[in-house]
Design an enzyme around this catalytic site. Structure first.
Site, PDB file in Angstrom:
ATOM      1  N   LYS A 135      -0.120  -3.230   0.430  1.00  0.00           N
ATOM      2  CA  LYS A 135      -0.203  -3.662  -0.975  1.00  0.00           C
ATOM      3  C   LYS A 135       1.009  -3.185  -1.766  1.00  0.00           C
ATOM      4  O   LYS A 135       1.624  -3.940  -2.508  1.00  0.00           O
ATOM      5  CB  LYS A 135      -1.464  -3.098  -1.660  1.00  0.00           C
ATOM      6  CG  LYS A 135      -2.780  -3.528  -1.031  1.00  0.00           C
ATOM      7  CD  LYS A 135      -3.978  -3.049  -1.841  1.00  0.00           C
ATOM      8  CE  LYS A 135      -4.160  -1.538  -1.889  1.00  0.00           C
ATOM      9  NZ  LYS A 135      -4.499  -0.919  -0.594  1.00  0.00           N
ATOM     10  N   ARG A 148     -10.961  -0.902  -7.858  1.00  0.00           N
ATOM     11  CA  ARG A 148     -11.471  -0.513  -6.545  1.00  0.00           C
ATOM     12  C   ARG A 148     -12.992  -0.484  -6.531  1.00  0.00           C
ATOM     13  O   ARG A 148     -13.595  -0.172  -5.506  1.00  0.00           O
ATOM     14  CB  ARG A 148     -10.963   0.873  -6.202  1.00  0.00           C
ATOM     15  CG  ARG A 148      -9.767   0.879  -5.230  1.00  0.00           C
ATOM     16  CD  ARG A 148      -9.318   2.311  -5.105  1.00  0.00           C
ATOM     17  NE  ARG A 148      -8.653   2.654  -3.899  1.00  0.00           N
ATOM     18  CZ  ARG A 148      -7.322   2.786  -3.793  1.00  0.00           C
ATOM     19  NH1 ARG A 148      -6.556   2.481  -4.798  1.00  0.00           N
ATOM     20  NH2 ARG A 148      -6.797   3.202  -2.670  1.00  0.00           N
ATOM     21  N   ARG A 171       3.055   7.049   8.025  1.00  0.00           N
ATOM     22  CA  ARG A 171       3.689   6.782   6.736  1.00  0.00           C
ATOM     23  C   ARG A 171       4.282   8.051   6.127  1.00  0.00           C
ATOM     24  O   ARG A 171       3.703   9.125   6.223  1.00  0.00           O
ATOM     25  CB  ARG A 171       2.639   6.206   5.772  1.00  0.00           C
ATOM     26  CG  ARG A 171       3.197   5.855   4.410  1.00  0.00           C
ATOM     27  CD  ARG A 171       2.318   4.902   3.687  1.00  0.00           C
ATOM     28  NE  ARG A 171       1.144   5.544   3.122  1.00  0.00           N
ATOM     29  CZ  ARG A 171       0.283   4.927   2.316  1.00  0.00           C
ATOM     30  NH1 ARG A 171       0.476   3.659   2.013  1.00  0.00           N
ATOM     31  NH2 ARG A 171      -0.765   5.558   1.845  1.00  0.00           N
ATOM     32  N   ARG A 193       1.582  12.220   2.793  1.00  0.00           N
ATOM     33  CA  ARG A 193       0.521  12.434   1.808  1.00  0.00           C
ATOM     34  C   ARG A 193      -0.645  13.166   2.465  1.00  0.00           C
ATOM     35  O   ARG A 193      -0.967  12.902   3.624  1.00  0.00           O
ATOM     36  CB  ARG A 193       0.041  11.075   1.273  1.00  0.00           C
ATOM     37  CG  ARG A 193       1.012  10.460   0.294  1.00  0.00           C
ATOM     38  CD  ARG A 193       0.669   9.034  -0.063  1.00  0.00           C
ATOM     39  NE  ARG A 193      -0.755   8.743  -0.212  1.00  0.00           N
ATOM     40  CZ  ARG A 193      -1.227   7.548  -0.558  1.00  0.00           C
ATOM     41  NH1 ARG A 193      -0.387   6.540  -0.798  1.00  0.00           N
ATOM     42  NH2 ARG A 193      -2.515   7.338  -0.664  1.00  0.00           N
ATOM     43  N   ARG A 242     -11.285   7.260   3.930  1.00  0.00           N
ATOM     44  CA  ARG A 242     -10.823   6.279   2.936  1.00  0.00           C
ATOM     45  C   ARG A 242     -11.245   4.863   3.337  1.00  0.00           C
ATOM     46  O   ARG A 242     -11.562   4.032   2.480  1.00  0.00           O
ATOM     47  CB  ARG A 242      -9.290   6.355   2.789  1.00  0.00           C
ATOM     48  CG  ARG A 242      -8.837   7.609   2.053  1.00  0.00           C
ATOM     49  CD  ARG A 242      -7.362   7.872   2.243  1.00  0.00           C
ATOM     50  NE  ARG A 242      -6.527   6.893   1.596  1.00  0.00           N
ATOM     51  CZ  ARG A 242      -5.238   6.688   1.922  1.00  0.00           C
ATOM     52  NH1 ARG A 242      -4.675   7.386   2.874  1.00  0.00           N
ATOM     53  NH2 ARG A 242      -4.538   5.785   1.275  1.00  0.00           N
TER      54      ARG A 242
END
Ligand code: AMP
Length: 212
Positions: A13, A88, A127, A159, A170
């Site tokens: 996204k 969300r 990532r 992260r 998540r």
């Protein structure tokens, strides 16, 4: 043009929203980035949000809704905006609808990027994010040319919520709380489904087709 990017964490996204924002000259607004900045700056919001984010849970609706309201009222949103990571939950979507009505505006499209769970884990665990400008890299698919951010020279970090156990949490949260938005926006005739598999360029072509 007022757009929303939906899709699980790691669907791409942010990458697609940033490219589209550059092309249209409108802001890309990532609630995740806004919250991470609040945490870095140790604001009241940041202190409240931190424990939810590091454990992969959603930050409570009232906090996120007032943050987005403040952001959408800024003058750079007058020509449009691209929301990345908001809404969300159904209550967030309802608040957004109310807010847009108040400012005499409306949504044009909701783009749903589809990627399966195993691909999400692969993408997110590799990532790395720039701690300064929030540009995303990937150790395998999009490595930076040096050990720092290619764009601004900031330090690249993993992260906390990109660790595998938190990624799984998540994903569960996404399926339970965010996926119902697909039906919600489909009913309103706003939804465009886009495959999130393939190269960044190919997916961007599909995104462009969906907003034309
Ligand atoms: P993201 O960068 O979009 O993956 O978001 C990272 C984390 O920020 C999420 O796992 C949530 O803890 C929090 N967050 C971001 N956007 C929202 C939102 N719209 N509602 C609640 N929590 C959010």
């Amino acid at each position: 043009m007022n757009l929303i990017f939906l899709g699980p964490p790691g669907a791409g996204k942010g990458t697609q929203a940033k490219r589209l924002a550059e092309k249209f000259g409108i802001p890309q607004i990532s609630t995740g980035d806004l919250l991470r900045t609040a945490i870095q700056l140790k604001t009241e919001l940041g202190l409240k949000a931190e424990s939810f984010m590091s454990t992969g849970q959603l930050v409570p609706d009232p906090l996120v809704i007032s943050m987005i309201r403040e952001r959408l009222e800024k003058p750079d949103c007058e020509k449009g905006f691209i929301l990345d990571g908001f809404p969300r939950t159904i209550p967030q979507a309802e608040s957004l609808a109310k807010l847009l009505t108040e400012i005499n505006s409306q949504l044009d499209r909701v783009l749903d990027l589809e990627v399966d769970s195993e691909e999400v884990v692969k993408r997110l665990s590799g990532r790395r994010q720039c701690s300064q400008c929030h540009e995303n890299f990937h150790v395998e698919f999009k490595p930076s040319k040096t050990t720092v951010c290619d764009r601004c020279g900031g330090a690249l970090i993993q992260r906390d919520d990109d660790k595998e156990s938190v990624i799984r949490r998540r994903l569960e949260v996404y399926q339970k709380q965010t996926e119902p938005l697909i039906g919600y926006y489909q009913q309103k005739g706003l939804l465009e489904e886009i495959s999130g598999r393939g190269s960044i360029d190919d997916i961007f072509q599909s995104v462009l087709k969906a907003v034309r």
